[in-house]
Design a protein around this motif. Sequence first.
Motif, PDB file in Angstrom:
ATOM      1  N   LYS A   1      16.051   1.646  18.941  1.00  0.00           N
ATOM      2  CA  LYS A   1      16.885   2.751  19.440  1.00  0.00           C
ATOM      3  C   LYS A   1      17.415   3.608  18.301  1.00  0.00           C
ATOM      4  O   LYS A   1      17.802   4.763  18.528  1.00  0.00           O
ATOM      5  CB  LYS A   1      18.053   2.193  20.261  1.00  0.00           C
ATOM      6  N   GLN A   2      17.469   3.062  17.072  1.00  0.00           N
ATOM      7  CA  GLN A   2      18.014   3.844  15.967  1.00  0.00           C
ATOM      8  C   GLN A   2      17.241   3.727  14.657  1.00  0.00           C
ATOM      9  O   GLN A   2      17.546   4.435  13.704  1.00  0.00           O
ATOM     10  CB  GLN A   2      19.479   3.491  15.713  1.00  0.00           C
ATOM     11  N   TYR A   3      16.230   2.873  14.596  1.00  0.00           N
ATOM     12  CA  TYR A   3      15.444   2.702  13.381  1.00  0.00           C
ATOM     13  C   TYR A   3      13.983   3.085  13.611  1.00  0.00           C
ATOM     14  O   TYR A   3      13.442   2.886  14.705  1.00  0.00           O
ATOM     15  CB  TYR A   3      15.466   1.249  12.905  1.00  0.00           C
ATOM     16  N   SER A   4      13.347   3.579  12.551  1.00  0.00           N
ATOM     17  CA  SER A   4      11.899   3.792  12.555  1.00  0.00           C
ATOM     18  C   SER A   4      11.229   2.575  11.940  1.00  0.00           C
ATOM     19  O   SER A   4      11.852   1.801  11.205  1.00  0.00           O
ATOM     20  CB  SER A   4      11.535   5.024  11.721  1.00  0.00           C
ATOM     21  N   GLY A   5       9.936   2.426  12.217  1.00  0.00           N
ATOM     22  CA  GLY A   5       9.163   1.427  11.505  1.00  0.00           C
ATOM     23  C   GLY A   5       8.945   1.882  10.075  1.00  0.00           C
ATOM     24  O   GLY A   5       9.183   3.037   9.717  1.00  0.00           O
ATOM     25  N   VAL A   6       8.486   0.961   9.229  1.00  0.00           N
ATOM     26  CA  VAL A   6       8.221   1.307   7.836  1.00  0.00           C
ATOM     27  C   VAL A   6       7.142   2.381   7.760  1.00  0.00           C
ATOM     28  O   VAL A   6       6.143   2.333   8.480  1.00  0.00           O
ATOM     29  CB  VAL A   6       7.792   0.053   7.041  1.00  0.00           C
ATOM     30  N   ASN A   7       7.347   3.357   6.892  1.00  0.00           N
ATOM     31  CA  ASN A   7       6.389   4.434   6.663  1.00  0.00           C
ATOM     32  C   ASN A   7       6.499   4.857   5.205  1.00  0.00           C
ATOM     33  O   ASN A   7       7.275   4.274   4.437  1.00  0.00           O
ATOM     34  CB  ASN A   7       6.647   5.601   7.622  1.00  0.00           C
ATOM     35  N   LEU A   8       5.733   5.852   4.810  1.00  0.00           N
ATOM     36  CA  LEU A   8       5.734   6.255   3.404  1.00  0.00           C
ATOM     37  C   LEU A   8       7.124   6.645   2.918  1.00  0.00           C
ATOM     38  O   LEU A   8       7.533   6.289   1.805  1.00  0.00           O
ATOM     39  CB  LEU A   8       4.762   7.421   3.194  1.00  0.00           C
ATOM     40  N   ASP A   9       7.876   7.356   3.752  1.00  0.00           N
ATOM     41  CA  ASP A   9       9.215   7.792   3.346  1.00  0.00           C
ATOM     42  C   ASP A   9      10.179   6.630   3.143  1.00  0.00           C
ATOM     43  O   ASP A   9      11.216   6.791   2.497  1.00  0.00           O
ATOM     44  CB  ASP A   9       9.794   8.766   4.382  1.00  0.00           C
ATOM     45  N   SER A  10       9.837   5.455   3.699  1.00  0.00           N
ATOM     46  CA  SER A  10      10.691   4.281   3.502  1.00  0.00           C
ATOM     47  C   SER A  10      10.776   3.894   2.025  1.00  0.00           C
ATOM     48  O   SER A  10      11.740   3.256   1.595  1.00  0.00           O
ATOM     49  CB  SER A  10      10.156   3.087   4.299  1.00  0.00           C
TER      50      SER A  10
ATOM     51  N   GLY B   1      25.004  -3.846  -2.299  1.00  0.00           N
ATOM     52  CA  GLY B   1      24.414  -2.660  -2.915  1.00  0.00           C
ATOM     53  C   GLY B   1      22.908  -2.553  -2.868  1.00  0.00           C
ATOM     54  O   GLY B   1      22.325  -1.719  -3.559  1.00  0.00           O
ATOM     55  N   VAL B   2      22.255  -3.402  -2.083  1.00  0.00           N
ATOM     56  CA  VAL B   2      20.801  -3.342  -1.967  1.00  0.00           C
ATOM     57  C   VAL B   2      20.443  -2.841  -0.569  1.00  0.00           C
ATOM     58  O   VAL B   2      20.961  -3.338   0.437  1.00  0.00           O
ATOM     59  CB  VAL B   2      20.162  -4.733  -2.205  1.00  0.00           C
ATOM     60  N   ALA B   3      19.557  -1.860  -0.497  1.00  0.00           N
ATOM     61  CA  ALA B   3      19.128  -1.327   0.788  1.00  0.00           C
ATOM     62  C   ALA B   3      18.049  -2.226   1.398  1.00  0.00           C
ATOM     63  O   ALA B   3      17.410  -3.017   0.696  1.00  0.00           O
ATOM     64  CB  ALA B   3      18.580   0.091   0.623  1.00  0.00           C
ATOM     65  N   ILE B   4      17.848  -2.107   2.699  1.00  0.00           N
ATOM     66  CA  ILE B   4      16.770  -2.841   3.372  1.00  0.00           C
ATOM     67  C   ILE B   4      16.002  -1.879   4.263  1.00  0.00           C
ATOM     68  O   ILE B   4      16.482  -0.795   4.595  1.00  0.00           O
ATOM     69  CB  ILE B   4      17.305  -4.021   4.209  1.00  0.00           C
ATOM     70  N   ASP B   5      14.791  -2.295   4.637  1.00  0.00           N
ATOM     71  CA  ASP B   5      13.987  -1.451   5.515  1.00  0.00           C
ATOM     72  C   ASP B   5      14.613  -1.344   6.897  1.00  0.00           C
ATOM     73  O   ASP B   5      14.794  -0.255   7.435  1.00  0.00           O
ATOM     74  CB  ASP B   5      12.552  -1.975   5.608  1.00  0.00           C
ATOM     75  N   MET B   6      14.987  -2.475   7.469  1.00  0.00           N
ATOM     76  CA  MET B   6      15.588  -2.528   8.800  1.00  0.00           C
ATOM     77  C   MET B   6      15.956  -3.983   9.095  1.00  0.00           C
ATOM     78  O   MET B   6      15.487  -4.887   8.400  1.00  0.00           O
ATOM     79  CB  MET B   6      14.601  -2.033   9.860  1.00  0.00           C
TER      80      MET B   6
ATOM     81  N   VAL C   1      16.190  -5.816  -7.308  1.00  0.00           N
ATOM     82  CA  VAL C   1      15.515  -4.637  -6.760  1.00  0.00           C
ATOM     83  C   VAL C   1      16.526  -3.727  -6.076  1.00  0.00           C
ATOM     84  O   VAL C   1      17.678  -4.099  -5.868  1.00  0.00           O
ATOM     85  CB  VAL C   1      14.400  -5.042  -5.772  1.00  0.00           C
ATOM     86  N   TYR C   2      16.073  -2.531  -5.735  1.00  0.00           N
ATOM     87  CA  TYR C   2      16.945  -1.558  -5.085  1.00  0.00           C
ATOM     88  C   TYR C   2      16.819  -1.576  -3.562  1.00  0.00           C
ATOM     89  O   TYR C   2      17.730  -1.153  -2.858  1.00  0.00           O
ATOM     90  CB  TYR C   2      16.627  -0.146  -5.586  1.00  0.00           C
ATOM     91  N   LYS C   3      15.671  -2.038  -3.060  1.00  0.00           N
ATOM     92  CA  LYS C   3      15.467  -2.069  -1.613  1.00  0.00           C
ATOM     93  C   LYS C   3      14.529  -3.212  -1.271  1.00  0.00           C
ATOM     94  O   LYS C   3      13.536  -3.437  -1.972  1.00  0.00           O
ATOM     95  CB  LYS C   3      14.888  -0.740  -1.113  1.00  0.00           C
ATOM     96  N   ILE C   4      14.855  -3.936  -0.197  1.00  0.00           N
ATOM     97  CA  ILE C   4      14.068  -5.094   0.220  1.00  0.00           C
ATOM     98  C   ILE C   4      13.376  -4.801   1.547  1.00  0.00           C
ATOM     99  O   ILE C   4      13.989  -4.297   2.490  1.00  0.00           O
ATOM    100  CB  ILE C   4      14.952  -6.353   0.354  1.00  0.00           C
ATOM    101  N   PHE C   5      12.090  -5.146   1.604  1.00  0.00           N
ATOM    102  CA  PHE C   5      11.273  -4.929   2.788  1.00  0.00           C
ATOM    103  C   PHE C   5      10.704  -6.257   3.282  1.00  0.00           C
ATOM    104  O   PHE C   5      10.516  -7.183   2.509  1.00  0.00           O
ATOM    105  CB  PHE C   5      10.082  -4.019   2.468  1.00  0.00           C
TER     106      PHE C   5
ATOM    107  N   VAL D   1       0.826  -1.208   0.000  1.00  0.00           N
ATOM    108  CA  VAL D   1       0.000   0.000   0.000  1.00  0.00           C
ATOM    109  C   VAL D   1       0.864   1.263   0.000  1.00  0.00           C
ATOM    110  O   VAL D   1       0.713   2.122  -0.878  1.00  0.00           O
ATOM    111  CB  VAL D   1      -1.005  -0.010   1.173  1.00  0.00           C
ATOM    112  N   PRO D   2       1.801   1.423   0.943  1.00  0.00           N
ATOM    113  CA  PRO D   2       2.646   2.624   0.876  1.00  0.00           C
ATOM    114  C   PRO D   2       3.552   2.651  -0.349  1.00  0.00           C
ATOM    115  O   PRO D   2       3.877   3.726  -0.856  1.00  0.00           O
ATOM    116  CB  PRO D   2       3.454   2.578   2.176  1.00  0.00           C
TER     117      PRO D   2
END
Length: 429
Positions: A372-381, A223-228, A201-205, A141-142
């Motif tokens: 302590k250092q990460y946010s949960g997934v949100n639109l900006d993710s 070279g692939v980003a992740i959500d957290m 892909v460029y980022k994995i969630f 959805v996001p």
Amino acid sequence: MNKIYNPKKEDWKAILERPTKTVADIEATVNQVFEEVKGGGDTIVKKYTEKFDGVSITDFLVSDDEIVEANSLVSVELKEAILLAKENIDTFHSAQKTEGIEVETSPGVQCWQVKRPIQKVGLYIPGGTAPLFSTILMLAVPANIAGCNEIVLCSPPNKEGKIHPAILYTANLCGVTKIFKVGGIQAIAAMTFGTESVPQVYKIFGPGNQYVTVAKQIATKHGVAIDMPAGPSELLVVADDTANAEFVASDLLSQAEHGIDSQVILVSLSKVLLENVEKAIEEQIQDLPRKEIAQQAIDNSKLIYIEDAETAQELINEYGPEHYIVCVEDEGSYLSAITNAGSVFIGNYTPESAGDYASGTNHTLPTNGYAKQYSGVNLDSFMKSMTFQKISKQGIQEIGSAIELMAEAEGLQAHKNAVTLRLNSLDDE
């Protein structure tokens, strides 16, 4: 459950330790799969699907016919529930849209910021002991609101080589581009490198077991980003005598049934509540279909008595829970004190399950203390910010000398020259 009374601060680290393996324990296995998938593509993915999932898959891509079949297998009632949840999740995440900013930092110096969607994203959806179709809502959805061009989904097949119908229905509903019958380490590796079937892909969630969590971390080295680093689920509840012990027990069990490596903790200033919750857990767990899983998680969990609120709040922030339920009379002090938590649930009638499914907030959250250092997934993710700047003749004269001085002080003469040439050209006009 393990009951602990007024633990000393020097013992907190040991008491709050998660029941998870270290990266070193499983990193070798993950690296081996990654290297093989990188060189062998679909053939290796097929090999590990047979090994880990016990099924031979000839075509990983879910067909249109399979999606149509899945649609017919999902009940009308479940479809309506999914649609309600989707609407709330859409509403909450759409509200997170922000306008770009534009500022003149100095006369003639224009700077602005624009957000752009990540073009290709991969979603990992667990499908083993619990098919988490709700996670598709939280990610797809996001991703669609953000405007991602390609949304790839991987989920492990069952012994018949199929994906749970609710996963396929929800993925199709939410605009997923391609769905693949691939799970575990090999799925993360396939999305990292790309194979003949699975796009890179460029980022994995998405969440997963400890092997998936480590695989996502290894993906960042390629070279692939992740959500957290989202691993096994966890919940901390703080409650006093105003809390309903049966409600608290049900919340603790709702997380314990996720997996044997899940962890739940109750912190309370009331010994009576601790006893009542423990009894309620013993009663409620008997009727759970996933009783054995929940029981093993409960065995790794804690009931902690703290005699004052300030110490309790400090301990909670030290733990940094993924999910945090606040069910106390003085909720305001706990809410103002919390700095480390993925998502917070307040009051007797706000179960953590609401955030998992239908309240609208996102349930893909940092675990293992990463709150302590990460946010949960949100639109900006699903987006990235790009900055722009345009400097006029007046602007370069305003800031040029400062740039020259700073560049020279750092020993970067070419940087200085890039400004000096421009300033000199203006002097010649």
